[in-house]
Write an enzyme that holds these catalytic residues in place. Structure first.
Site, PDB file in Angstrom:
ATOM      1  N   VAL A 246      10.195  -4.717   6.072  1.00 58.38           N
ATOM      2  CA  VAL A 246       9.570  -5.559   5.076  1.00 58.38           C
ATOM      3  C   VAL A 246      10.672  -6.505   4.115  1.00 58.38           C
ATOM      4  CG1 VAL A 246       8.201  -6.340   3.066  1.00 58.38           C
ATOM      5  CG2 VAL A 246       7.524  -4.525   4.732  1.00 58.38           C
TER       6      VAL A 246
ATOM      7  N   LYS B 282       1.954   0.070  -3.450  1.00 57.33           N
ATOM      8  CA  LYS B 282       0.468   0.398  -3.421  1.00 57.33           C
ATOM      9  C   LYS B 282       0.572   1.947  -4.273  1.00 57.33           C
ATOM     10  CE  LYS B 282       0.404   2.115   1.211  1.00 57.33           C
ATOM     11  NZ  LYS B 282       1.543   1.139   1.828  1.00 57.33           N
TER      12      LYS B 282
ATOM     13  N   GLU C  31       0.512  -8.511  -4.511  1.00 58.68           N
ATOM     14  CA  GLU C  31      -0.481  -8.889  -3.443  1.00 58.68           C
ATOM     15  C   GLU C  31      -0.190  -8.298  -2.179  1.00 58.68           C
ATOM     16  OE1 GLU C  31      -3.705 -10.159  -2.038  1.00 58.68           O
ATOM     17  OE2 GLU C  31      -3.092 -11.551  -3.374  1.00 58.68           O
TER      18      GLU C  31
ATOM     19  N   VAL D 243      -1.743  -4.405  -1.017  1.00 59.65           N
ATOM     20  CA  VAL D 243      -3.217  -4.269  -0.268  1.00 59.65           C
ATOM     21  C   VAL D 243      -3.127  -5.074   0.718  1.00 59.65           C
ATOM     22  CG1 VAL D 243      -5.449  -4.042  -0.804  1.00 59.65           C
ATOM     23  CG2 VAL D 243      -4.079  -3.394  -2.573  1.00 59.65           C
TER      24      VAL D 243
ATOM     25  N   GLY E 271       3.618   2.579  18.185  1.00 61.61           N
ATOM     26  CA  GLY E 271       4.429   2.132  16.777  1.00 61.61           C
ATOM     27  C   GLY E 271       3.244   1.805  15.775  1.00 61.61           C
TER      28      GLY E 271
ATOM     29  N   ASP F 294      -3.291   6.647   1.984  1.00 62.91           N
ATOM     30  CA  ASP F 294      -3.023   5.103   1.730  1.00 62.91           C
ATOM     31  C   ASP F 294      -4.137   4.095   1.422  1.00 62.91           C
ATOM     32  OD1 ASP F 294      -1.068   2.852   2.753  1.00 62.91           O
ATOM     33  OD2 ASP F 294      -2.983   2.519   3.730  1.00 62.91           O
TER      34      ASP F 294
ATOM     35  N   LYS G 122      -5.086   1.928  -2.297  1.00 64.32           N
ATOM     36  CA  LYS G 122      -5.463   0.511  -2.282  1.00 64.32           C
ATOM     37  C   LYS G 122      -6.969   0.259  -2.890  1.00 64.32           C
ATOM     38  CE  LYS G 122      -3.109   0.006   1.901  1.00 64.32           C
ATOM     39  NZ  LYS G 122      -2.771  -0.524   3.462  1.00 64.32           N
TER      40      LYS G 122
END
Length: 430
Positions: A17, A107, A131, A134, A189, A203, A207
């Site tokens: 990221v 998160k 933002e 989530v 992946g 996870d 959220k």
């Protein structure tokens, strides 16, 4: 009129990221400057492995001292994409104390310590935007926090983890078992080498906590979210779902009680009718269904993970925070005025699909029906099949509380004619 002084951005983390955030900041610099009203300058990049080649990033900007970077005093915005609780938490609060606003994709940290982080941002007059925490690229937090600020949200129901949706979609479409579908997701992946955070619902639970807090103006922590993974879902469960005109999804569900006096947040696999919009969300995509009093039903759909989609959400927040910085203002902070209690899972009311292995002999159905009646759980439909002295009994209930259903199942297990409870699954999205 554009400001001449560039806004300085510190980037914490330069993985999938972070590297994409840096790339977009560089290649779209002119567009970002026009949209913000000032140039933005990447002033430093904190990493763990400084010797790694990072295409497009000036090596002089790279540092292993993240603390020194956020303490510089000339940083306008810190972008945190390292994840985890520490050192991210300390770095974010340090950034606030030294004058920077923060954009985060974290998160787990927001779900666990969002209230404290918002308080720190408010104390120093800075922004905290997340933002990207989530549903990746899907605009969701800002619509809930701003576009629906004048409405009353009653329910948020969604698929917020692409890995689990890919696995369940593969099981549904090919008849594969869980492990086979997981192996395919790993090979492509979509799943990590250790998929626990995804398949066990951690996870999605983080959220759900964030979404519930924003939707209901109430502090909802990760520990408040009921969590159930999907590793026990079988091909037989999908076969049963198809017989009911349903499929199975791992859902994050945040609800306001009918009387408005409490909220619930939960993550678990559930059967949903094929007619529901979420039933057609395929592969690794995410989708969130929002129900509010004035706007009605809204659905947000798109890629929920990956470098480019997540970076898109980060850059959207960066533009908003930079605009606030130029205007000398801050955006919306935490809204927890409602302070509604979070009800335990036992109070949640829904439908259930229960599959029982029973003896194939007269009177079994009557015994089972009596147990349901004694616990106040009304039966909607029953299907029985079997041979050679063994049978399968599938019961679908009307709406009942989780506590009532739990007592029913305990009593069923004590019956001599019940060999075992093959599966229990909630039915949602009616």
């Amino acid at each position: 009129m554009m400001r001449t002084r560039a806004l300085k951005v510190a980037l914490l983390g330069c993985g999938v990221v972070g590297s994409e955030v840096a790339r977009i900041m560089t290649t779209h610099a002119a567009d970002l400057a026009a949209r913000i009203g000032a140039p933005v300058e990447l002033a430093g990049v904190a990493v763990r492995r400084p010797d790694k080649v990072r295409e497009g990033i000036d090596p002089a900007l790279v540092t292993t001292d993240a603390t020194a970077l956020v303490k510089r005093g000339d940083i306008d915005v810190v972008v945190e994409v390292i994840g985890g609780i520490e050192p991210a938490r300390t770095l974010i609060t340090t950034a606030f104390a030294h004058g920077a606003s923060v954009v985060s994709a974290n998160k787990a940290l927001i779900a666990q310590d969002g209230a404290a982080l918002h308080a720190a941002a408010d104390e120093h007059g800075r922004d905290l935007y997340y933002e990207a925490a989530v549903a990746g690229a899907i605009p969701l937090i800002r619509p809930l926090r701003e576009s629906l600020a004048g409405d009353k949200v009653n329910r948020v129901l969604g698929i917020v983890n692409g890995t689990t949706n890919f696995i369940l979609d593969a099981m549904d479409s090919t008849g594969a078992g869980y492990q086979e579908a997981l192996d395919e997701a790993t090979a492509l992946g979509y799943a990590e080498a250790d998929p626990t955070a995804d398949v066990e619902g951690f996870d999605a639970a983080a959220k759900a906590a964030i979404l519930a807090g924003i939707a209901f103006h109430t502090r909802v922590r990760l520990d408040d979210v009921y969590r159930e993974g999907m590793t026990e879902v079988t091909a037989a469960d999908f076969a049963s779902a198809k017989e009911m005109g349903c499929t199975i999804k791992l859902l994050a569900i945040c609800e306001r009680a009918a009387d408005g006096g409490s909220v619930t947040a939960r993550v678990h696999p559930a059967m949903i009718p094929l007619s529901h919009p979420l039933a057609n969300v395929r592969e690794a995509y995410n989708a969130v269904f929002v129900e509010s009093e004035a706007a009605g039903q809204l659905m947000f759909y798109g890629p929920g993970a990956g470098g480019s989609p997540t970076a898109s959400a980060v850059l959207g927040d960066l533009v908003a925070v930079c605009r606030n910085r130029i205007g000398g203002a801050t955006g919306p902070g935490e809204s927890a005025y409602a302070a509604l209690p979070v009800s335990p899972m036992g109070d949640v009311v829904t439908r259930y699909h229960i599959s029982l292995d029973v003896a194939d002999k007269p009177g079994v159905l009557a015994q089972v029906a009596t147990v349901f009646a004694e616990h106040g759980v009304s039966i909607d439909t029953v299907r029985q099949s079997g041979k050679d002295g063994e049978a399968s009994l599938v019961v679908v209930t009307h709406r009942a509380s989780d506590a009532a259903l739990g007592g029913t199942v305990e009593a069923l297990r004590k019956l001599d004619t019940v060999r075992g409870v093959a599966s229990i699954m909630r039915v949602e999205g009616e």
